[in-house]
Design a protein around this motif. Structure first.
Motif, short mmCIF file in Angstrom:
data_model
loop_
_atom_site.label_atom_id
_atom_site.label_comp_id
_atom_site.label_asym_id
_atom_site.label_seq_id
_atom_site.Cartn_x
_atom_site.Cartn_y
_atom_site.Cartn_z
N UNK A 80 0.84 -1.20 0.00
CA UNK A 80 0.00 0.00 0.00
C UNK A 80 0.88 1.25 0.00
N UNK A 81 0.38 2.31 -0.63
CA UNK A 81 1.06 3.59 -0.58
C UNK A 81 0.67 4.28 0.72
N UNK A 82 1.68 4.66 1.50
CA UNK A 82 1.45 5.32 2.78
C UNK A 82 2.06 6.71 2.74
N UNK A 90 4.10 17.80 17.41
CA UNK A 90 5.03 16.79 17.91
C UNK A 90 4.60 15.37 17.62
N UNK A 91 3.65 15.21 16.70
CA UNK A 91 3.09 13.89 16.39
C UNK A 91 3.37 13.56 14.93
N UNK A 92 3.64 12.28 14.68
CA UNK A 92 3.74 11.78 13.31
C UNK A 92 2.52 10.91 13.07
N UNK A 93 1.77 11.22 12.02
CA UNK A 93 0.62 10.43 11.61
C UNK A 93 0.99 9.70 10.33
N UNK A 94 0.61 8.43 10.24
CA UNK A 94 0.84 7.64 9.04
C UNK A 94 -0.53 7.23 8.49
N UNK A 95 -0.77 7.57 7.23
CA UNK A 95 -2.03 7.24 6.57
C UNK A 95 -1.81 6.21 5.48
N UNK A 103 -3.25 4.91 10.03
CA UNK A 103 -2.93 3.53 10.42
C UNK A 103 -1.92 3.51 11.58
N UNK A 104 -1.32 4.65 11.88
CA UNK A 104 -0.37 4.71 13.00
C UNK A 104 -0.20 6.14 13.46
N UNK A 105 -0.17 6.35 14.75
CA UNK A 105 0.13 7.65 15.34
C UNK A 105 1.33 7.48 16.25
N UNK A 106 2.38 8.24 15.98
CA UNK A 106 3.61 8.16 16.77
C UNK A 106 3.72 9.42 17.61
N UNK A 140 11.76 1.79 13.60
CA UNK A 140 11.03 1.01 12.60
C UNK A 140 9.54 1.37 12.65
N UNK A 141 8.91 1.32 11.48
CA UNK A 141 7.46 1.54 11.41
C UNK A 141 6.80 0.19 11.55
N UNK A 142 6.10 -0.03 12.62
CA UNK A 142 5.40 -1.29 12.87
C UNK A 142 3.91 -1.01 12.84
#
Length: 143
Positions: A80-82, A90-95, A103-106, A140-142
């Motif tokens: 999938x393209x993310x 101060x947050x990283x969001x991954x869509x 799909x992920x909030x860091x 790592x992105x998990x």
């Protein structure tokens, strides 16, 4: 406001309107067989817009940040393209772009994140961020 240039002639191809605040970051990617650009608002903006630059139209938007977005990066993950976005909350969001969902909030950074990059390390996709607090965080992105 964003202007798309033809790189072979350096002339204005199109002006795409939609952001209410300055644009801090741009990234290109392929989506459903077309070339797209993701743009992120700075200033008081907290949205990411997805543009089909072949048809010069907005085809989506991604929300979830509470402050201006400073950096974007795209990558492939499990077919999938993310897209990852980071900024002054101060947050990283991954869509997942195909599903248009987070799909992920860091979390864990109290500084404005100014820069993102992805890379492969020991078979894992990793994300590194640089922030105002003079630190570099890599993990790592998990998902």
């Amino acid at each position: 406001m964003k202007t798309v240039h033809n790189p072979t002639k350096f002339v204005n191809k199109a002006t795409l309107l939609g952001h209410d605040y300055p644009i801090n970051s741009l990234v290109t990617f392929e989506h459903q067989g077309t070339t797209c650009i993701a743009s992120a608002s700075g200033g008081g903006g907290d949205d990411i817009r997805i543009w089909n630059i072949e048809e010069n139209i907005q085809v989506g938007s991604l929300e979830g940040h509470d402050n201006e977005i400073c950096s974007l990066v795209t990558f492939e993950h499990q077919g999938a393209t993310c897209l990852a976005g980071a900024g002054c909350d101060g947050i990283i969001k991954v869509w997942n772009i195909e599903e248009n969902k987070v799909i992920r909030t860091l979390k864990g950074n109290s500084w404005c994140i100014n820069s993102l990059v992805t890379f492969e390390h020991q078979g894992a996709t990793c994300l590194a961020s640089g922030c105002t607090g003079h630190s570099l965080i890599s993990a790592p992105i998990k998902m």
